[in-house]
Write a protein that holds these residues in place. Structure first.
Motif, PDB file in Angstrom:
ATOM      1  N   LEU A  32     -38.286 161.027  70.154  1.00 34.54           N
ATOM      2  CA  LEU A  32     -39.317 162.031  69.881  1.00 34.54           C
ATOM      3  C   LEU A  32     -38.822 163.442  70.202  1.00 34.54           C
ATOM      4  N   GLN A  33     -37.965 163.555  71.206  1.00 32.16           N
ATOM      5  CA  GLN A  33     -37.389 164.867  71.511  1.00 32.16           C
ATOM      6  C   GLN A  33     -36.553 165.377  70.336  1.00 32.16           C
ATOM      7  N   LEU A  34     -35.973 164.448  69.594  1.00 29.83           N
ATOM      8  CA  LEU A  34     -35.121 164.822  68.461  1.00 29.83           C
ATOM      9  C   LEU A  34     -35.894 164.931  67.153  1.00 29.83           C
ATOM     10  N   HIS A  35     -36.911 164.082  66.988  1.00 32.59           N
ATOM     11  CA  HIS A  35     -37.575 163.989  65.685  1.00 32.59           C
ATOM     12  C   HIS A  35     -39.090 164.179  65.744  1.00 32.59           C
ATOM     13  N   GLY A  36     -39.627 164.489  66.907  1.00 31.57           N
ATOM     14  CA  GLY A  36     -41.077 164.609  67.044  1.00 31.57           C
ATOM     15  C   GLY A  36     -41.648 165.837  66.351  1.00 31.57           C
ATOM     16  N   PRO A  67     -29.341 154.825  66.246  1.00 34.89           N
ATOM     17  CA  PRO A  67     -28.718 154.757  67.573  1.00 34.89           C
ATOM     18  C   PRO A  67     -29.664 154.125  68.588  1.00 34.89           C
ATOM     19  N   LEU A  68     -29.084 153.529  69.634  1.00 34.20           N
ATOM     20  CA  LEU A  68     -29.885 152.871  70.668  1.00 34.20           C
ATOM     21  C   LEU A  68     -30.392 153.912  71.662  1.00 34.20           C
ATOM     22  N   ILE A  69     -31.502 154.553  71.338  1.00 35.37           N
ATOM     23  CA  ILE A  69     -32.098 155.532  72.239  1.00 35.37           C
ATOM     24  C   ILE A  69     -33.568 155.193  72.440  1.00 35.37           C
ATOM     25  N   SER A  70     -34.111 155.638  73.569  1.00 31.48           N
ATOM     26  CA  SER A  70     -35.513 155.373  73.872  1.00 31.48           C
ATOM     27  C   SER A  70     -36.416 156.152  72.924  1.00 31.48           C
ATOM     28  N   LEU A  85     -40.769 159.026  58.484  1.00 31.25           N
ATOM     29  CA  LEU A  85     -39.763 158.836  59.533  1.00 31.25           C
ATOM     30  C   LEU A  85     -40.333 158.005  60.677  1.00 31.25           C
ATOM     31  N   TYR A  86     -41.596 158.259  61.040  1.00 31.25           N
ATOM     32  CA  TYR A  86     -42.256 157.481  62.092  1.00 31.25           C
ATOM     33  C   TYR A  86     -42.399 156.020  61.667  1.00 31.25           C
TER      34      TYR A  86
END
Length: 207
Positions: A10-14, A2-5, A88-89
């Motif tokens: 990072l809020q979702l996958h950090g 998805p087009l996210i910053s 993932l990173y």
């Protein structure tokens, strides 16, 4: 993706979101070696009951010491989780630095107007610009709500009078319009500013 910053990603996958930060892991695999204030000595003194009893880890950030008590299986569990996070990173970095995102970054707005300022580009550069714009239209604009194109010619040329909903047909139409532009169309030193003002006047974009 998805087009996210990246901050939203990072809020979702950090690491912090997935409880894989160093402080969280240390709290799960051991306990902090405490210091208490000894009045008679007038200073903090670390307890010595655990000296030599547990392996220890010292954090470079603040110098705090942790006694490690976890079993091998628990350590390996966190190793697996961290390896998954690293992968993932890597995927995120590869995605960010590939195709249209390498040139334009990630479009996060739902409605956009793209201003085309080709200036006096030579034919090869002109075509490369159109290739890049075609790529961003197909890869990213297809994921937003509305869009329009304005060419910064002497008289700004709009693909549409105002931004319109994104669909497979409208994106294809925009790409076709882009490749029909005449490189020799005159431009003035105020063309880009005028085109930007036109873009900013679009209610869907400014709202």
């Amino acid at each position: 993706q998805p087009l996210i910053s990246s901050s939203k990603w990072l809020q979702l996958h950090g690491l912090k979101r997935n409880k894989l930060s160093l402080s969280h892991i240390l709290s799960q695999i051991g306990f902090q070696h405490r210091k208490d204030y000894v009045t008679t000595l007038g200073k903090l003194v670390a307890s010595r009951y655990a000296d030599g009893l547990f392996p220890q880890y010292k954090r470079t950030q603040d110098g705090s010491v942790y006694n490690l008590t976890a079993k091998k299986e628990q350590i390996l569990h966190f190793v697996d989780c961290l390896m998954g996070a690293i992968e993932l990173y890597k995927q995120r970095l590869e995605w960010l630095t590939s195709d249209s995102r390498q040139i334009f970054g990630v479009i996060q707005e739902r409605c956009i107007v793209i201003v085309l300022g080709f200036g006096t580009a030579a034919p090869p550069e002109f075509d490369r610009c159109r290739d890049a714009l075609s790529m961003v239209l197909v890869e990213q604009v297809t994921q937003i709500a509305k869009f329009n194109l304005i060419w910064a010619a002497q008289d700004p040329m709009k693909w549409q009078q105002k931004s319109i909903p994104v669909s497979e047909d409208t994106v294809e139409s925009a790409v076709t319009w882009l490749w029909k532009l005449d490189r020799m169309t005159a431009a003035s030193h105020t063309s880009s500013a005028e085109a930007l003002l036109e873009a900013m006047s679009d209610e869907a974009v400014s709202s």
